[in-house]
Structures are given as C-alpha cells and as structure tokens.
Design a protein around this motif. Structure first.
Motif, PDB file in Angstrom:
ATOM      1  N   PHE A  63       5.573  11.033  -6.179  1.00 46.43           N
ATOM      2  CA  PHE A  63       6.576  10.099  -6.691  1.00 46.43           C
ATOM      3  C   PHE A  63       7.869  10.188  -5.883  1.00 46.43           C
ATOM      4  CE2 PHE A  63       9.760   8.529  -9.720  1.00 46.43           C
ATOM      5  CZ  PHE A  63       9.148   7.369 -10.158  1.00 46.43           C
ATOM      6  N   ILE A  64       8.258  11.413  -5.513  1.00 43.02           N
ATOM      7  CA  ILE A  64       9.498  11.598  -4.742  1.00 43.02           C
ATOM      8  C   ILE A  64       9.376  10.974  -3.355  1.00 43.02           C
ATOM      9  CG2 ILE A  64      10.943  13.327  -3.602  1.00 43.02           C
ATOM     10  CD1 ILE A  64      10.483  15.155  -5.988  1.00 43.02           C
ATOM     11  N   LEU A  65       8.252  11.225  -2.676  1.00 44.48           N
ATOM     12  CA  LEU A  65       8.077  10.729  -1.309  1.00 44.48           C
ATOM     13  C   LEU A  65       8.119   9.205  -1.251  1.00 44.48           C
ATOM     14  CD1 LEU A  65       5.321  13.155   0.037  1.00 44.48           C
ATOM     15  CD2 LEU A  65       7.729  13.069   0.706  1.00 44.48           C
ATOM     16  N   ILE A  66       7.465   8.555  -2.216  1.00 44.29           N
ATOM     17  CA  ILE A  66       7.471   7.096  -2.232  1.00 44.29           C
ATOM     18  C   ILE A  66       8.877   6.566  -2.496  1.00 44.29           C
ATOM     19  CG2 ILE A  66       6.625   5.058  -3.447  1.00 44.29           C
ATOM     20  CD1 ILE A  66       4.582   6.314  -1.586  1.00 44.29           C
ATOM     21  N   ASN A  67       9.636   7.268  -3.337  1.00 42.46           N
ATOM     22  CA  ASN A  67      10.984   6.811  -3.665  1.00 42.46           C
ATOM     23  C   ASN A  67      11.987   7.091  -2.554  1.00 42.46           C
ATOM     24  OD1 ASN A  67      11.533   5.880  -6.759  1.00 42.46           O
ATOM     25  ND2 ASN A  67       9.730   7.191  -6.639  1.00 42.46           N
ATOM     26  N   LEU A  68      11.586   7.868  -1.556  1.00 44.77           N
ATOM     27  CA  LEU A  68      12.460   8.122  -0.412  1.00 44.77           C
ATOM     28  C   LEU A  68      12.397   7.003   0.612  1.00 44.77           C
ATOM     29  CD1 LEU A  68      11.916  11.951   0.234  1.00 44.77           C
ATOM     30  CD2 LEU A  68      13.908  10.843  -0.792  1.00 44.77           C
ATOM     31  N   SER A  69      11.518   6.035   0.412  1.00 45.27           N
ATOM     32  CA  SER A  69      11.391   4.932   1.357  1.00 45.27           C
ATOM     33  C   SER A  69      12.700   4.143   1.432  1.00 45.27           C
ATOM     34  CB  SER A  69      10.252   4.000   0.942  1.00 45.27           C
ATOM     35  OG  SER A  69      10.236   2.854   1.753  1.00 45.27           O
ATOM     36  N   PRO A  70      13.150   3.804   2.648  1.00 43.79           N
ATOM     37  CA  PRO A  70      14.404   3.044   2.781  1.00 43.79           C
ATOM     38  C   PRO A  70      14.288   1.602   2.296  1.00 43.79           C
ATOM     39  CG  PRO A  70      13.328   3.276   4.919  1.00 43.79           C
ATOM     40  CD  PRO A  70      12.554   4.121   3.959  1.00 43.79           C
ATOM     41  N   MET A  71      13.058   1.122   2.120  1.00 43.70           N
ATOM     42  CA  MET A  71      12.833  -0.269   1.690  1.00 43.70           C
ATOM     43  C   MET A  71      12.908  -0.343   0.172  1.00 43.70           C
ATOM     44  SD  MET A  71      12.214  -3.170   3.224  1.00 43.70           S
ATOM     45  CE  MET A  71      11.563  -4.821   2.956  1.00 43.70           C
ATOM     46  N   ASP A  72      13.747  -1.190  -0.351  1.00 49.56           N
ATOM     47  CA  ASP A  72      13.876  -1.384  -1.794  1.00 49.56           C
ATOM     48  C   ASP A  72      12.632  -2.115  -2.309  1.00 49.56           C
ATOM     49  OD1 ASP A  72      14.553  -2.106  -4.404  1.00 49.56           O
ATOM     50  OD2 ASP A  72      16.675  -2.305  -3.903  1.00 49.56           O
ATOM     51  N   PRO A  73      11.933  -1.544  -3.306  1.00 51.32           N
ATOM     52  CA  PRO A  73      10.748  -2.217  -3.854  1.00 51.32           C
ATOM     53  C   PRO A  73      11.043  -3.619  -4.371  1.00 51.32           C
ATOM     54  CG  PRO A  73      10.859   0.050  -4.617  1.00 51.32           C
ATOM     55  CD  PRO A  73      12.142  -0.219  -3.903  1.00 51.32           C
ATOM     56  N   ALA A  74      12.247  -3.827  -4.886  1.00 48.30           N
ATOM     57  CA  ALA A  74      12.605  -5.155  -5.388  1.00 48.30           C
ATOM     58  C   ALA A  74      12.607  -6.178  -4.253  1.00 48.30           C
ATOM     59  CB  ALA A  74      13.975  -5.099  -6.056  1.00 48.30           C
ATOM     60  N   VAL A  75      13.070  -5.764  -3.078  1.00 47.01           N
ATOM     61  CA  VAL A  75      13.066  -6.655  -1.912  1.00 47.01           C
ATOM     62  C   VAL A  75      11.631  -6.970  -1.491  1.00 47.01           C
ATOM     63  CG1 VAL A  75      13.764  -6.894   0.506  1.00 47.01           C
ATOM     64  CG2 VAL A  75      15.304  -5.790  -1.139  1.00 47.01           C
ATOM     65  N   VAL A  76      10.749  -5.964  -1.556  1.00 45.42           N
ATOM     66  CA  VAL A  76       9.343  -6.167  -1.208  1.00 45.42           C
ATOM     67  C   VAL A  76       8.710  -7.210  -2.126  1.00 45.42           C
ATOM     68  CG1 VAL A  76       7.070  -5.075  -1.065  1.00 45.42           C
ATOM     69  CG2 VAL A  76       9.095  -3.841  -0.272  1.00 45.42           C
ATOM     70  N   VAL A  77       8.998  -7.102  -3.420  1.00 44.96           N
ATOM     71  CA  VAL A  77       8.438  -8.041  -4.393  1.00 44.96           C
ATOM     72  C   VAL A  77       8.958  -9.457  -4.131  1.00 44.96           C
ATOM     73  CG1 VAL A  77       8.376  -8.659  -6.834  1.00 44.96           C
ATOM     74  CG2 VAL A  77       8.096  -6.281  -6.154  1.00 44.96           C
ATOM     75  N   ASP A 108       3.237  -1.979  -0.028  1.00 42.86           N
ATOM     76  CA  ASP A 108       2.841  -2.115  -1.431  1.00 42.86           C
ATOM     77  C   ASP A 108       2.878  -0.713  -2.060  1.00 42.86           C
ATOM     78  OD1 ASP A 108       1.929  -3.016  -3.814  1.00 42.86           O
ATOM     79  OD2 ASP A 108       0.175  -4.059  -3.017  1.00 42.86           O
ATOM     80  N   PHE A 109       4.055  -0.304  -2.523  1.00 48.96           N
ATOM     81  CA  PHE A 109       4.288   1.072  -2.950  1.00 48.96           C
ATOM     82  C   PHE A 109       3.386   1.565  -4.082  1.00 48.96           C
ATOM     83  CE2 PHE A 109       8.720   0.105  -1.271  1.00 48.96           C
ATOM     84  CZ  PHE A 109       8.446   0.668  -0.041  1.00 48.96           C
ATOM     85  N   PRO A 110       3.124   0.786  -5.131  1.00 49.22           N
ATOM     86  CA  PRO A 110       2.234   1.293  -6.188  1.00 49.22           C
ATOM     87  C   PRO A 110       0.835   1.628  -5.685  1.00 49.22           C
ATOM     88  CG  PRO A 110       3.489  -0.588  -6.986  1.00 49.22           C
ATOM     89  CD  PRO A 110       3.734  -0.505  -5.514  1.00 49.22           C
ATOM     90  N   VAL A 111       0.305   0.817  -4.768  1.00 50.47           N
ATOM     91  CA  VAL A 111      -1.020   1.084  -4.213  1.00 50.47           C
ATOM     92  C   VAL A 111      -0.985   2.340  -3.349  1.00 50.47           C
ATOM     93  CG1 VAL A 111      -2.859   0.199  -2.731  1.00 50.47           C
ATOM     94  CG2 VAL A 111      -1.647  -1.348  -4.269  1.00 50.47           C
ATOM     95  N   ILE A 112       0.076   2.497  -2.563  1.00 52.62           N
ATOM     96  CA  ILE A 112       0.213   3.687  -1.717  1.00 52.62           C
ATOM     97  C   ILE A 112       0.320   4.941  -2.585  1.00 52.62           C
ATOM     98  CG2 ILE A 112       1.640   4.843   0.013  1.00 52.62           C
ATOM     99  CD1 ILE A 112       2.550   2.051   0.939  1.00 52.62           C
ATOM    100  N   GLN A 113       1.115   4.857  -3.657  1.00 51.86           N
ATOM    101  CA  GLN A 113       1.246   5.991  -4.574  1.00 51.86           C
ATOM    102  C   GLN A 113      -0.102   6.395  -5.155  1.00 51.86           C
ATOM    103  OE1 GLN A 113       4.315   4.624  -7.350  1.00 51.86           O
ATOM    104  NE2 GLN A 113       5.550   6.407  -6.837  1.00 51.86           N
ATOM    105  N   ALA A 114      -0.843   5.412  -5.634  1.00 52.86           N
ATOM    106  CA  ALA A 114      -2.146   5.697  -6.239  1.00 52.86           C
ATOM    107  C   ALA A 114      -3.096   6.299  -5.216  1.00 52.86           C
ATOM    108  CB  ALA A 114      -2.739   4.419  -6.830  1.00 52.86           C
TER     109      ALA A 114
END
Length: 310
Positions: free
Chosen positions: A24-38, A273-279
């Motif tokens: 969870f921490i590693l994915i949240n360290l991404s410089p790309m805002d998930p909201a922008v991706v969506v 696609d952060f949720p898929v990467i996390q899973a």
C-alpha cells in the motif's frame, strides 16, 4: 505435526501484514495522482483542480492514510481490490480469470520442471564426472544463457511457422501449453537440476551409504534412500519455484499472447492502473509466503527433527 503447522501459520500472519502495508505504501508513493489517472481515462478534456478534488473525494483519497489502508486491507481480505481506474470494472473480475490462467501454466510448468530436474539431477549424480554428466551440464548452461524471449521466438518460428505443428498464441487447447511450458522448463530446469545433483553427490558420501553397501543392500535401495534424503533440500527450491514462475511469466505470456497475470500487469503498469498493480503485487507476495510455509511443512513431515526447530 499439528502444532508445528499451527505455529508455522501464526508466524506467517505478521509477515503477511507487513507485505500488505508495504504494498500500500509503495503504490501511494507514485508521483502520479490517481484522480488524474481516472480523469484521463474518462477522456476529460480539461482537468481542473476542482475536478481532481471531487474525484479524490469519490475515490476516498481525501481520507487519512491509516483509514485508507485499513479500509483497503479489510476489503482485500474479502477479495475486494476495488475498481480499475481505467475500465471501472472490479479488479477481481479482471485479475481472477488472469490469475487462474497463469496458475494453470505455472502448475503444468512446475510439474515439468520438477520431473526434468530430478531425472537429470539423478542421472548426472550417478554419472558424475563422466561424458553424460559433462554433456548435460554444458547443454544446460548454453540453454539457460539464451534469453527466454529469444528462445521463444526461435521455437515459434520452427514449430509453428515452419512445421505448422503448434499454435503461436492463445490457450485454445492442450497444444497451446506445449511451447510456453517448454520455454519455462528450459529456463528453470537447467538451474534446479544442479541442486538435485549437488545434494545427491553430498549424500553419496554419507556414512549410511557405506553402511548400506557393507550390509549388502541392493544398489537400487541405496539410491532411493539417497534420493529421498536429497529431495529434502530440493523441496524448498521446488516449492519456491512456483511463485517465482508465477511472477516471471511476463515474457512468455506476452510472446504467446497468454491471457494471464503477466499480460494484465504490463497493461496496468503502462496505463498506471494502481488498483490492479496493487492486487498483482499483493497476490505475488502472498504466494511467496504461502509456498515458503508449505515447503517448511513438507520438510518437517519428512524430517521429524525439524519440527522442534521452529
């Protein structure tokens, strides 16, 4: 044995928790805002700060870190990994079928690798220093040095294009498994059979072998005892081979268009696609912990002395 299994499973719990937290921490360290991706996936022409803030609220990204982590972890325990930022589908609906496809390929490949590794390891150990032993080791060194994508392309050209015997892609029938399994087996059996050979040679010099021969036991019986004791070392390697193969099928799956985790993970990484990467990361990490525990339990069942070492 029952208490050993319980203790071993309890030891895995804090490790699994640490893995989930790090994922969870590693994915949240991404410089790309998930909201922008969506918003980009939705084709929004002009992304404003107001839109980003509203999307963050919809995704729950405005909540404190610990709250988001606890909610995510509780959902993961129910196999709910959220929704894809790109397609909007449930992550489990995407990753579940892909995981099963990769798992099928992994299990078939693991059986092939174990069979080939044990066979070559025993033969080379019994013929140590002779022509067969040197030839097999030399050939294995050459084959494992060839990149898997290069070997895959060569086999596809020969068996699929030139001879038209095997399909080049997909998983329509058992024939679709032949080339991918062959590539994976060549890549790993060439490494693992050396461990079986080394363990066999080590056991051949033990006192029980000398006593067995002095007692007049048939050579076949002695060899089976050597193999049984040698496999105690190899079991850990073979068990850990399954999650290793599970996580390293990316090249093979992309070459043969196999609809598995490898292909899905590449698409998720390229589209952020952060949720898929996390899973994906979580499933691979958990599989390593599970198969490591399984190897310990199998070794403990074969060698009672290990049960008191935990």
């Amino acid at each position: 044995m029952g208490m050993y299994i319980i203790r071993r499973m309890l030891l895995a719990v804090p490790l699994l928790w640490a893995i989930s937290l790090l994922t969870f921490i590693l994915i949240n360290l991404s410089p790309m805002d998930p909201a922008v991706v969506v918003l980009q996936a939705q084709g929004v022409p002009s992304i404003t700060d107001e839109l980003i803030e509203r999307t963050q609220q919809q995704l729950g990204l405005d909540q404190p870190f610990l709250v988001r982590y606890l909610n995510w972890m509780l959902d993961c325990l129910q196999l709910d990994f959220g929704n894809s930022y790109i397609t909007g589908q449930s992550v489990w609906a995407l990753i579940g079928p892909a995981f099963l496809n990769t798992l099928r390929l992994t299990l078939v490949s693991a059986v092939s690798i174990i069979a080939v590794s044990v066979l070559l390891g025993v033969l080379c150990a019994l013929q140590a220093g002779r022509v067969l032993d040197k030839s097999v080791r030399t050939l294995a060194f050459i084959l494992t040095a060839i990149p898997s994508y290069g070997l895959a392309a060569l086999l596809v050209w020969y068996f699929s294009v030139r001879l038209d015997l095997l399909p080049t892609s997909g998983m329509d029938s058992y024939r679709s498994y032949i080339l991918p399994v062959l590539i994976i087996t060549i890549s790993y059996a060439g490494l693992y059979f050396r461990n079986v050979r080394s363990s066999m040679l080590s056991n051949m010099n033990k006192d029980y072998v000398l006593y067995g021969r002095a007692s007049g036991l048939p050579e076949r019986v002695i060899t089976m005892h050597i193999l049984r004791n040698s496999l105690q070392v190899a079991i850990s390697i073979f068990c850990m081979a399954i999650p290793i193969i599970l996580g390293s099928t990316v090249v093979v799956e992309n070459v043969f268009a196999w609809p598995g985790l490898g292909s899905l993970s590449i698409r998720a990484i390229l589209s952020r696609d952060f949720p898929v990467i996390q899973a994906y990361v979580l499933i691979l990490a958990v599989s390593f912990v599970i198969f490591n525990a399984i190897s310990d339990m199998i070794n403990a069942a074969m060698n009672p002395k290990l049960r008191n070492g935990l």
